[in-house]
Design a protein around this motif. Sequence first.
Motif, mmCIF file in Angstrom:
data_model
loop_
_atom_site.group_PDB
_atom_site.id
_atom_site.type_symbol
_atom_site.label_atom_id
_atom_site.label_comp_id
_atom_site.label_asym_id
_atom_site.label_seq_id
_atom_site.Cartn_x
_atom_site.Cartn_y
_atom_site.Cartn_z
ATOM 1 N N ILE A 20 9.699 -3.632 1.473
ATOM 2 C CA ILE A 20 9.393 -2.821 2.654
ATOM 3 C C ILE A 20 7.944 -2.330 2.603
ATOM 4 O O ILE A 20 7.259 -2.283 3.630
ATOM 5 N N ALA A 21 7.463 -1.987 1.412
ATOM 6 C CA ALA A 21 6.061 -1.568 1.269
ATOM 7 C C ALA A 21 5.112 -2.703 1.638
ATOM 8 O O ALA A 21 4.107 -2.482 2.334
ATOM 9 N N VAL A 22 5.445 -3.906 1.207
ATOM 10 C CA VAL A 22 4.611 -5.077 1.543
ATOM 11 C C VAL A 22 4.624 -5.322 3.048
ATOM 12 O O VAL A 22 3.582 -5.591 3.664
ATOM 13 N N LEU A 23 5.807 -5.213 3.665
ATOM 14 C CA LEU A 23 5.915 -5.398 5.116
ATOM 15 C C LEU A 23 5.103 -4.335 5.865
ATOM 16 O O LEU A 23 4.471 -4.632 6.880
ATOM 17 N N THR A 24 5.136 -3.108 5.360
ATOM 18 C CA THR A 24 4.388 -2.024 6.006
ATOM 19 C C THR A 24 2.888 -2.300 5.971
ATOM 20 O O THR A 24 2.185 -2.126 6.974
ATOM 21 N N VAL A 25 2.404 -2.743 4.824
ATOM 22 C CA VAL A 25 0.982 -3.076 4.702
ATOM 23 C C VAL A 25 0.627 -4.233 5.631
ATOM 24 O O VAL A 25 -0.397 -4.200 6.333
ATOM 25 N N ALA A 26 1.496 -5.251 5.658
ATOM 26 C CA ALA A 26 1.239 -6.407 6.517
ATOM 27 C C ALA A 26 1.225 -6.003 7.989
ATOM 28 O O ALA A 26 0.360 -6.433 8.762
ATOM 29 N N ALA A 27 2.191 -5.136 8.386
ATOM 30 C CA ALA A 27 2.262 -4.700 9.780
ATOM 31 C C ALA A 27 1.054 -3.866 10.166
ATOM 32 O O ALA A 27 0.557 -3.937 11.298
ATOM 33 N N SER A 28 0.548 -3.084 9.229
ATOM 34 C CA SER A 28 -0.607 -2.230 9.523
ATOM 35 C C SER A 28 -1.863 -3.045 9.806
ATOM 36 O O SER A 28 -2.773 -2.571 10.495
ATOM 37 N N PHE A 29 -1.911 -4.281 9.284
ATOM 38 C CA PHE A 29 -3.062 -5.137 9.534
ATOM 39 C C PHE A 29 -2.973 -5.887 10.862
ATOM 40 O O PHE A 29 -3.958 -6.464 11.323
ATOM 41 N N THR A 30 -1.765 -5.880 11.482
ATOM 42 C CA THR A 30 -1.597 -6.609 12.733
ATOM 43 C C THR A 30 -2.191 -5.874 13.924
ATOM 44 O O THR A 30 -2.566 -6.487 14.921
#
Length: 333
Positions: A20-30
């Motif tokens: 979930i932390a990885v997904l959050t970081v990835a989403a923040s870059f979108t």
Amino acid sequence: MKKIDKAFDVLINHSIFIVIAVLTVAASFTDASFWHDAPLSLLNKTASTMILALGMGCVMLIGGVDLSAGRIMGLTSLVAASLLQTMEAKHKIFPGMEAWPIFAVLFLVIVIGGIIGAFNGFFVGKFRLHPFIVTLTTKLMLYGLMLIYLGWGTNRGMNIEKHIDEYTKLITNTVNIGSWQIPNHVWYSILIVLFVWVIWKFTGFGKKMRLYGGNREAAKSLNINPLIITVGAFAMAGMLFGVDGFINAARSGGPGASAGSNAEFDAIAACLIGGVSGMGGIGKVGGIVLGVVFVQLFAVCLQWLSVSANIAYILKGALVLWAVIIDARRHYN
């Protein structure tokens, strides 16, 4: 070697949080607006699942599960919506009937939820049937009742829309905090969290639920009645599902046959991720709150990453399965 094994266990036990932390970081870059807009979306989604998860936690604390949770919420949302329709509504369940007093409807759906929950608890406790089977059959029966209910009056299967303004405003009006507009139902969820925390932490019933779920032999030696505890836990869960139905009827604007469909899976995942053991006896309200936040953060990130709804269902299913595996590893290790 032992250090490697220990590190591996820590990695596995915290793998969901890492993902979930990885997904959050990835989403923040979108999108640059992620950190501005996503938190409010997360707050709304968390509040909408919180009460259901707390009810599920009551059942899981005694070592059970309630697959009918979503449909209890769905049926009570139909009841609430139908009794609070305006006279001008085109598709009325009860033509010619004025809207009931709001808090009378709230009391009614709590009672309905409690009765259905007690029904589940009775068959689980009295006949020692597996809660999975009991609540699965209840889920199917409730769906049939929902379809019958939607066919009454002039509704003919339509969503139950056009509620009185007082009811809608009670749930959906907002309180401004800075640039955020926080709906009333968020505050109600916080109050329910505090209520359940008090029950679990400070009442004899809450302590007996935990003891019965963790060690049934010890519970017998203390003269804890298994039937009363089981019926009580399921009834309390059902009442919470009824409250959730009351809130979600207004939030959705017009519940229909799909109301509450599969909502129990988010609740189960939240409880497991939050440290409530599926084996019973272990769990805290604070853990459930965190579990709900992480489950909904997972959903929010998938939306921001433009993951299709079809793939999202697969990933949510995988999330629940992995949470169960982690819980089993903790229990047997």
